[in-house]
Design a protein around this motif. Structure first.
Motif, short mmCIF file in Angstrom:
data_model
loop_
_atom_site.label_atom_id
_atom_site.label_comp_id
_atom_site.label_asym_id
_atom_site.label_seq_id
_atom_site.Cartn_x
_atom_site.Cartn_y
_atom_site.Cartn_z
N ALA B 38 0.84 -1.20 0.00
CA ALA B 38 0.00 0.00 0.00
C ALA B 38 0.87 1.25 0.00
O ALA B 38 0.62 2.23 -0.72
CB ALA B 38 -0.91 0.00 1.22
N GLY B 39 1.95 1.16 0.81
CA GLY B 39 2.87 2.29 0.86
C GLY B 39 3.52 2.53 -0.49
O GLY B 39 3.76 3.67 -0.89
N TRP B 40 3.81 1.41 -1.16
CA TRP B 40 4.43 1.53 -2.46
C TRP B 40 3.52 2.24 -3.46
O TRP B 40 3.91 3.17 -4.16
CB TRP B 40 4.79 0.12 -2.98
CG TRP B 40 5.50 0.14 -4.30
CD1 TRP B 40 6.64 0.79 -4.58
CD2 TRP B 40 5.09 -0.52 -5.51
NE1 TRP B 40 6.99 0.58 -5.90
CE2 TRP B 40 6.06 -0.22 -6.48
CE3 TRP B 40 4.01 -1.34 -5.84
CZ2 TRP B 40 5.97 -0.71 -7.79
CZ3 TRP B 40 3.94 -1.84 -7.13
CH2 TRP B 40 4.91 -1.51 -8.09
N ILE B 41 2.27 1.78 -3.47
CA ILE B 41 1.29 2.39 -4.39
C ILE B 41 1.13 3.87 -4.02
O ILE B 41 1.09 4.74 -4.89
CB ILE B 41 -0.09 1.67 -4.28
CG1 ILE B 41 0.07 0.18 -4.60
CG2 ILE B 41 -1.13 2.33 -5.18
CD1 ILE B 41 0.37 -0.15 -6.03
N ASP B 42 1.04 4.13 -2.70
CA ASP B 42 0.86 5.52 -2.25
C ASP B 42 2.02 6.40 -2.71
O ASP B 42 1.82 7.52 -3.15
CB ASP B 42 0.78 5.57 -0.71
CG ASP B 42 -0.63 5.23 -0.24
OD1 ASP B 42 -1.50 5.09 -1.13
OD2 ASP B 42 -0.83 5.07 0.98
N SER B 43 3.26 5.83 -2.56
CA SER B 43 4.43 6.66 -2.91
C SER B 43 4.40 7.05 -4.37
O SER B 43 4.96 8.07 -4.76
CB SER B 43 5.72 5.92 -2.57
OG SER B 43 5.94 4.89 -3.50
N THR B 45 1.43 7.21 -6.29
CA THR B 45 0.23 7.95 -6.69
C THR B 45 0.06 9.25 -5.89
O THR B 45 -0.49 10.22 -6.41
CB THR B 45 -1.03 7.07 -6.51
OG1 THR B 45 -1.03 6.59 -5.16
CG2 THR B 45 -1.03 5.90 -7.48
N GLN B 46 0.52 9.23 -4.63
CA GLN B 46 0.24 10.39 -3.78
C GLN B 46 1.30 11.48 -3.86
O GLN B 46 1.02 12.65 -3.64
CB GLN B 46 0.09 9.95 -2.31
CG GLN B 46 -1.00 8.91 -2.07
CD GLN B 46 -2.38 9.41 -2.50
OE1 GLN B 46 -2.75 10.55 -2.23
NE2 GLN B 46 -3.14 8.56 -3.19
N SER B 47 2.54 11.07 -4.19
CA SER B 47 3.60 12.08 -4.18
C SER B 47 3.68 12.78 -5.53
O SER B 47 4.01 12.15 -6.55
CB SER B 47 4.95 11.40 -3.88
OG SER B 47 5.99 12.25 -4.29
N ARG B 51 5.51 11.47 -9.08
CA ARG B 51 4.76 11.42 -10.36
C ARG B 51 5.47 12.27 -11.40
O ARG B 51 5.65 11.88 -12.55
CB ARG B 51 3.32 11.89 -10.14
CG ARG B 51 2.37 10.80 -9.72
CD ARG B 51 0.95 11.08 -10.19
NE ARG B 51 0.53 12.46 -10.05
CZ ARG B 51 0.00 12.97 -8.94
NH1 ARG B 51 -0.17 12.20 -7.88
NH2 ARG B 51 -0.38 14.23 -8.89
#
Lengths: 329, 538
Positions: B38-43, B45-47, B51
């Motif tokens: 989840a952290g990986w996906i967040d890093s 998509t969220q940062s 991106r």
């Protein structure tokens, strides 16, 4: 082969005074000959004599330094390769990979802009002519060497050339298939009335296939004529050597004779003494390799009834028919 | 084959496994353990900065590759299709930019198009190429265009002359012969070159760092930033995993195209006979080629000239003298002679490792020819591992094992050898694949043990390939900047790192002089490579 030159017809291909250099090296020197429709001219010569360069110059892949190439009387000097109407068959069949046999054969008519239906008919007829019907959908990579050459011939014929140049197309074919294949090629090309120049370094093949034969040595055409005439009457000692004559120095010139016209007599007979180097069976008889006192290696063909010498023994060499050549100044 | 030496593939397999695959796998594993999927996906998509880094990589890679293909293709056709005096020398010369250290190219762009650049001073409009995305793309093109030229030429040469001549005698016009016979090979070559240049440009490090700054960072530069300045090794590891996956498709496409190019090259029995320059088209292609060669020569000349004569004035050659003086020593922390010694030593040891691995792998290939495809794919794996990712994983995994910063020089050598491996071994692969087993078998029948038979029969035949591989690895090591910069400590500074440090300290004349020195050393190696007569293979 039994197709005679129709002397009344004008030549399809005329090569006149053709000279070609590759870089600074002269390769062909003033070569001239003609080929009539339906005629096959066998152009023979050893490797490096300029045979392939001559074909490449005729087809337009090499630019001559001098001379002309005419097709049906038309000078081809400014005509690009793809508009010359001259077919070329190579030792490697050079079929297009990733195209079927049919697509290969239909390629010529299609790139020449003929209608699809006509190209289709041409392709099928050509394949039928070389007895390759049923192979249309095959990948060329799956064919044998002989089959590939048949397809290459069909592809060439379908493009409707007036002249076809054969650059040793049988050299890479198995001996068992070669004899039949060259007969088929000769038949197909003669039937279509195509003028053909066939180059080979194989004397037997050239003499067998050609209506006429020509000998090219060192970039110069030494002789052109009927196979028997060229074989029996070479114009110079180099041509005689190429045609398999034994050559011995004699006075101010040379004497040349055929291996089959030579015999080995006992020591003490009149004639030059030779040492026997090797003896081998050929099927029809035996071949004896000897060395003269002046160091030439010569061949003597003996029939089956002959008493064979042993290597190391000495004999006297004699011959029946011979030719004499004088040294040029 | 009578040899049984499949075991000898183990050194190269083990080396790549221990110093590339394993550390990278552990880095990814550690990142995922700490951050979770989840952290990986967040890093990702969220940062917005992460991106942005991906967008930059894609944009810089695609733009650089597309332009390189557009510019390089005509010259590649000219090189691969026509005979002209000096053709082989030009072919060799085109390797120069590929061997150039990236930091030198970056300084060269500034020399030409920067605020006081040679070109931008005369033509201010071209100053746009001195900063930001245009500058990055221009720098990438210096590497990329020659690669595309060489690949396109290789593609042209993979077409059979016999096939082309047959097509012509059947009535195919030159345009049709291009479409049907030799064009596809040239497209294949250009596409392979395009994908390789995309890979290089998408992970460019020095170019965005110096020529643009954070807003242009590629993923590569962003990973470095997160680890070194963001103090977020987990985030950097997770981003590195994303970069690895990002590179899989273009790397696979490049390898596929390379394989097809090689297959078609090897199926051509006779080499093509390129035509002579006669037609207007040939003259146009020649003009483009001459212009490109002139541009490369001008580029190199400018770097060299500016290193001797900085724009601010001063005696000609003074910066070179200062470079070896106390000012530079104070700035760099060590004398420049030691910097030079470090550079040559690291590159030489890395090249020796590559050579030894190549020799042993050659024996393995001779013993087990079927290993060939698998092995060549395996040594290409480091292509997927960008220099920053490699350095990062080595630092995380091997630095503590080896005993900290005092042994960082080992990691620098390891990283240089791993990064050079796929390219250097290409010079060996083709000659090795073409070896006939008959000579080796004859030696064996005469009583030679398999190793002696290999050394006596095969190795002499690939001597030139070995020499090229060694010099290639040496040249790549000399100019390696990214991984070295990530790992280096002041004691082990190399010349490319010194160029960057001096530039960063705004010591421009000294940076220019160091770049000039690096260029001279690289050119000397190029001359040695050229003397060995290599074929340009990647």
């Amino acid at each position: 082969m039994g197709v005679l030159v129709p002397s009344s017809e004008p030549p399809a291909l005329e090569v006149h005074d053709l000279s070609v250099s590759l870089g600074r090296t002269p390769v062909l020197d003033s070569v001239s000959f003609e080929v009539a429709p339906g005629e096959l001219l066998s152009l023979m010569g050893p490797n490096g004599s300029g045979k392939t360069t001559l074909l490449r110059a005729i087809v337009g892949l090499e630019r001559p330094a001098r001379g002309t190439v005419r097709l049906d009387g038309r000078d081809l000097r400014e005509v690009p390769v793809h508009r010359r109407g001259i077919g070329l068959l190579l030792q490697e069949a050079a079929l297009f990979p990733r195209r079927t046999v049919y697509e290969n054969v239909a390629y010529g008519p299609l790139v020449q802009g003929r209608p699809l239906a006509e190209a289709d008919t041409e392709a099928h007829q050509a394949l039928e002519l070389v007895r390759m019907q049923g192979f249309e959908e095959r990948d060329p990579a799956t064919l044998s060497g002989g089959e590939r050459q048949r397809v290459a011939l069909a592809r060439t014929i379908a493009a409707h050339p007036r002249v076809v140049l054969l650059d040793e197309p049988f050299a890479a074919i198995d001996a068992g298939v070669r004899a039949g294949l060259r007969g088929e090629f000769r038949h197909v090309l003669a039937e279509r009335g195509i003028a053909t120049v066939h180059v080979t370094h194989d004397r037997e093949e050239g003499l067998f296939l050609g209506d006429r034969v020509a000998i090219l040595l060192g970039g110069r055409l030494r002789t052109v004529g009927a196979p028997a005439t060229v074989h029996d009457e070479p114009p110079d000692v180099e041509t005689a050597r190429f045609l398999g004559y034994n050559v011995l120095p004699e006075g101010a010139g040379w004497v040349a004779f055929r291996p089959e016209a030579a015999r080995l007599d006992p020591v003490g007979s009149a004639g030059p003494s030779v040492e026997v180097l090797a003896v081998g069976f050929t099927g029809r008889g035996s071949l004896v390799v000897v060395r003269s006192t002046s160091g030439e290696r010569l061949e003597v063909e003996l029939d089956r009834a002959a008493v064979l010498p042993r290597p190391g023994e000495r004999r006297v060499l004699n011959w029946e028919r011979s030719l004499r050549f004088s040294r040029r100044a | 084959m009578s040899l049984r030496g499949g075991w000898s593939v183990l050194p190269i397999v083990g080396y790549v496994l221990l110093f590339a695959l394993l550390p990278v796998a552990l880095l990814f594993g550690g990142g995922l353990l700490a951050g979770g999927w989840a952290g990986w996906i967040d890093s990702l998509t969220q940062s917005p900065l992460n991106r942005q880094a991906f967008e930059n990589s894609l944009e810089q890679g695609a733009l650089s590759a597309a332009l390189a293909v557009a510019i390089g293709y005509p010259a590649g056709v000219f090189l691969g299709r026509y005979t002209w005096p000096g053709r082989s020398a030009v072919r060799a010369f085109l390797l120069v930019p590929f061997l150039l250290p990236s930091i030198v190219v970056v300084l060269g762009i500034l020399d030409l198009f920067g605020p006081s650049g040679t070109v931008s001073s005369a033509l201010p409009a071209l100053g746009v190429l001195g900063h930001g995305l245009p500058a990055i793309v221009a720098a990438n093109l210096v590497f990329n265009v020659p690669i595309v030229i060489l690949f396109t030429a290789l593609g042209c040469e993979s077409a059979s002359a016999e096939l082309e001549e047959s097509a012509a005698t059947l009535g195919a016009s030159p345009a049709r012969a291009y479409r049907d016979v030799w064009g596809p090979g040239s497209w294949l070559g250009a596409a392979a070159g395009g994908f390789l240049t995309f890979l290089f440009s998408a992970v460019a490090f020095a170019t965005p760092l110096v020529l643009c700054g954070a807003r242009c960072y590629t993923v590569e530069a962003r990973i470095w930033y997160l680890d070194q300045y963001g103090f977020d090794p987990t985030g950097a590891a997770l981003l590195a995993l994303a970069l690895f996956l990002f590179l899989v498709i273009p790397t696979a496409l490049y390898l596929l195209l390379l394989h097809r190019l090689r297959s078609s090259s090897s199926s051509v029995r006779t080499r093509p006979r390129p035509g002579r320059v006669r037609s207007p088209l040939a003259y146009a292609l020649a003009a483009e080629t001459v212009a490109l060669l002139g541009a490369i020569a001008f580029f190199l000349g400018t770097v060299l000239y500016r290193s001797l004569s900085p724009p601010g004035g001063g005696t000609f050659g003074a910066p070179w003298t200062q470079l070896f003086g106390p000012t530079a020593t104070n700035l760099l922390g060590i004398p420049l002679v030691q910097v030079l010694a470090n550079t040559l030593f690291f590159a030489a040891v890395a090249a020796t490792i590559v050579l030894l691995l190549g020799i042993v792998a050659g024996y393995a290939l001779g013993a087990r020819p079927r290993l060939g495809t698998g092995l060549s794919l395996y040594v290409f794996l480091p292509l997927l591992i960008s220099p920053v990712l490699l350095a990062f994983s080595l630092a995380e995994f091997w630095r503590p094992v080896l005993g900290g910063e005092s042994t960082v020089w080992i990691l620098i050598i390891v990283s240089q050898s791993i990064l050079a491996l796929p390219f250097a071994l290409q010079s060996l692969q083709i000659p090795l694949a073409g070896l006939s087993p008959s000579a080796r078998d004859s030696a064996r029948v005469l009583g030679a043990p398999s190793w002696i038979a290999y050394l006596d029969t095969d190795l002499p035949r690939v001597r030139r390939g070995l020499r090229t591989a060694g010099l290639f690895a040496f040249a790549l090591g000399l100019g390696e900047f990214t991984a070295t910069y990530f790992l280096v400590t002041p004691n082990f500074t190399t010349l490319s790192v010194a160029v960057y440090d001096l530039q960063d300290l705004r010591q421009f004349p000294l940076a220019e002089a160091a770049a000039g020195l690096l260029l001279v050393v690289s050119l000397a190696v190029f001359a040695a490579v050229n003397y060995g007569g290599p074929r340009a293979e990647f």
